[in-house]
Motif scaffolding. Structure first.
Motif, PDB file in Angstrom:
ATOM      1  N   ASP A  53       0.868  -1.173   0.000  1.00 39.58           N
ATOM      2  CA  ASP A  53       0.000   0.000   0.000  1.00 39.58           C
ATOM      3  C   ASP A  53       0.908   1.227   0.000  1.00 39.58           C
ATOM      4  OD1 ASP A  53      -1.575   2.215   0.769  1.00 39.58           O
ATOM      5  OD2 ASP A  53      -2.850   0.992   2.067  1.00 39.58           O
ATOM      6  N   VAL A  54       0.892   1.981  -1.080  1.00 40.15           N
ATOM      7  CA  VAL A  54       1.809   3.109  -1.228  1.00 40.15           C
ATOM      8  C   VAL A  54       1.537   4.214  -0.205  1.00 40.15           C
ATOM      9  CG1 VAL A  54       0.535   4.447  -2.944  1.00 40.15           C
ATOM     10  CG2 VAL A  54       3.033   4.456  -2.997  1.00 40.15           C
ATOM     11  N   THR A  55       0.346   4.224   0.367  1.00 34.57           N
ATOM     12  CA  THR A  55       0.037   5.247   1.371  1.00 34.57           C
ATOM     13  C   THR A  55       0.580   4.869   2.746  1.00 34.57           C
ATOM     14  OG1 THR A  55      -2.128   4.308   1.976  1.00 34.57           O
ATOM     15  CG2 THR A  55      -2.085   5.885   0.148  1.00 34.57           C
ATOM     16  N   LYS A  56       0.940   3.583   2.937  1.00 30.55           N
ATOM     17  CA  LYS A  56       1.447   3.116   4.228  1.00 30.55           C
ATOM     18  C   LYS A  56       2.887   2.646   4.183  1.00 30.55           C
ATOM     19  CE  LYS A  56      -3.098   1.619   5.787  1.00 30.55           C
ATOM     20  NZ  LYS A  56      -3.911   0.467   6.200  1.00 30.55           N
ATOM     21  N   LYS A  94       5.891  11.792  -4.174  1.00 28.55           N
ATOM     22  CA  LYS A  94       5.639  10.837  -3.084  1.00 28.55           C
ATOM     23  C   LYS A  94       5.922   9.415  -3.531  1.00 28.55           C
ATOM     24  CE  LYS A  94       2.449  13.671  -0.552  1.00 28.55           C
ATOM     25  NZ  LYS A  94       1.622  13.635   0.604  1.00 28.55           N
ATOM     26  N   LEU A  95       5.577   9.098  -4.758  1.00 27.16           N
ATOM     27  CA  LEU A  95       5.838   7.770  -5.304  1.00 27.16           C
ATOM     28  C   LEU A  95       7.341   7.526  -5.415  1.00 27.16           C
ATOM     29  CD1 LEU A  95       4.370   5.267  -6.325  1.00 27.16           C
ATOM     30  CD2 LEU A  95       4.280   6.312  -8.580  1.00 27.16           C
ATOM     31  N   SER A  96       8.081   8.517  -5.858  1.00 25.54           N
ATOM     32  CA  SER A  96       9.542   8.390  -5.952  1.00 25.54           C
ATOM     33  C   SER A  96      10.174   8.178  -4.578  1.00 25.54           C
ATOM     34  CB  SER A  96      10.150   9.628  -6.607  1.00 25.54           C
ATOM     35  OG  SER A  96       9.782   9.686  -7.954  1.00 25.54           O
ATOM     36  N   LYS A  97       9.688   8.907  -3.585  1.00 27.62           N
ATOM     37  CA  LYS A  97      10.210   8.748  -2.217  1.00 27.62           C
ATOM     38  C   LYS A  97       9.918   7.356  -1.673  1.00 27.62           C
ATOM     39  CE  LYS A  97      10.238  13.578  -0.789  1.00 27.62           C
ATOM     40  NZ  LYS A  97       9.703  14.567   0.144  1.00 27.62           N
ATOM     41  N   MET A  98       8.705   6.849  -1.930  1.00 28.50           N
ATOM     42  CA  MET A  98       8.343   5.518  -1.458  1.00 28.50           C
ATOM     43  C   MET A  98       9.200   4.463  -2.151  1.00 28.50           C
ATOM     44  SD  MET A  98       6.626   3.619   0.568  1.00 28.50           S
ATOM     45  CE  MET A  98       5.375   4.714   1.216  1.00 28.50           C
ATOM     46  N   LYS A  99       9.405   4.613  -3.448  1.00 23.23           N
ATOM     47  CA  LYS A  99      10.261   3.670  -4.173  1.00 23.23           C
ATOM     48  C   LYS A  99      11.673   3.669  -3.599  1.00 23.23           C
ATOM     49  CE  LYS A  99       7.982   3.593  -8.691  1.00 23.23           C
ATOM     50  NZ  LYS A  99       8.134   3.939 -10.117  1.00 23.23           N
ATOM     51  N   ILE A 102      11.655   1.767  -0.268  1.00 28.75           N
ATOM     52  CA  ILE A 102      11.534   0.327  -0.504  1.00 28.75           C
ATOM     53  C   ILE A 102      12.835  -0.225  -1.082  1.00 28.75           C
ATOM     54  CG2 ILE A 102      10.338  -1.436  -1.865  1.00 28.75           C
ATOM     55  CD1 ILE A 102       7.801   0.386  -1.541  1.00 28.75           C
ATOM     56  N   ARG A 103      13.427   0.502  -2.008  1.00 29.10           N
ATOM     57  CA  ARG A 103      14.695   0.073  -2.606  1.00 29.10           C
ATOM     58  C   ARG A 103      15.771  -0.059  -1.523  1.00 29.10           C
ATOM     59  NH1 ARG A 103      14.739  -2.602  -6.650  1.00 29.10           N
ATOM     60  NH2 ARG A 103      13.532  -1.167  -7.885  1.00 29.10           N
ATOM     61  N   LYS A 104      15.766   0.854  -0.556  1.00 28.70           N
ATOM     62  CA  LYS A 104      16.722   0.794   0.550  1.00 28.70           C
ATOM     63  C   LYS A 104      16.512  -0.478   1.372  1.00 28.70           C
ATOM     64  CE  LYS A 104      18.600   3.657   4.245  1.00 28.70           C
ATOM     65  NZ  LYS A 104      18.501   4.923   4.967  1.00 28.70           N
TER      66      LYS A 104
END
Length: 125
Positions: A53-56, A94-99, A102-104
Motif C-alpha cells: 500500500d503506497v500510502t502506508k 511521493k511515489l519516488s520517495k516511497m520507491k 523500498i529500494r533501501k
C-alpha cells in the motif's frame, strides 16, 4: 486465502512440454496464525508479487512476507498499490520517495534489483 486457475501458456512460453500453466494467487496478510500456511503454500511459488500500500509503505507483515519470500523464492516484483489515493499534486514525488525507501529495504536482500510497478486497483475510485 488461495485462488488458482489453469490457463493456456502465453505465446512466449509455448512449444515446451506443457500447454497450460497454473496461476495461484496466495494472499499473505501476515497474520501470525497463518504463517505455517503461508510457508507451506510458498513452496509452489515461482514468482512473488509483493503488494505494498503506497500510502502506508512497508509494514510488519510486509517485512515478514519479504523474509519468507527470500527463503523460498528467487523472483520478486514489487507492486505499489493505491497510487490513486495519493493527491495528484505531488503524486510523482511521493511515489519516488516511497520507491527509494523500498529500494533501501530491498538492498539488504537478494531482491535488491526487483522491478517495481505502480498501480491503482480502483482508478477513479
Amino acid at each position: 486465502g488461495f485462488s488458482s486457475v489453469l490457463t493456456s501458456l502465453p505465446a512466449q512460453l509455448a512449444g515446451g512440454a506443457y500447454s497450460q500453466m497454473q496461476v495461484t494467487l496466495v494472499d499473505c496478510p501476515g497474520h501470525a496464525s497463518l504463517i505455517r500456511t503461508i510457508i507451506g503454500g510458498a513452496q509452489i511459488i515461482d514468482l512473488m508479487l509483493l503488494v505494498i500500500d503506497v500510502t502506508k509503505g512497508i509494514q510488519t507483515q510486509t517485512a515478514e512476507c519479504l523474509v519468507i519470500g527470500e527463503i523460498l523464492n528467487d523472483t520478486l516484483i514489487v507492486v505499489l498499490n493505491k497510487t490513486d489515493m495519493l493527491p495528484e499534486a505531488g503524486r510523482e514525488e511521493k511515489l519516488s520517495k516511497m520507491k527509494a525507501r523500498i529500494r533501501k529495504t530491498l538492498a539488504a536482500t537478494k531482491f535488491a534489483d526487483a522491478p517495481m510497478v505502480a498501480i491503482a486497483a480502483r482508478p477513479g475510485g
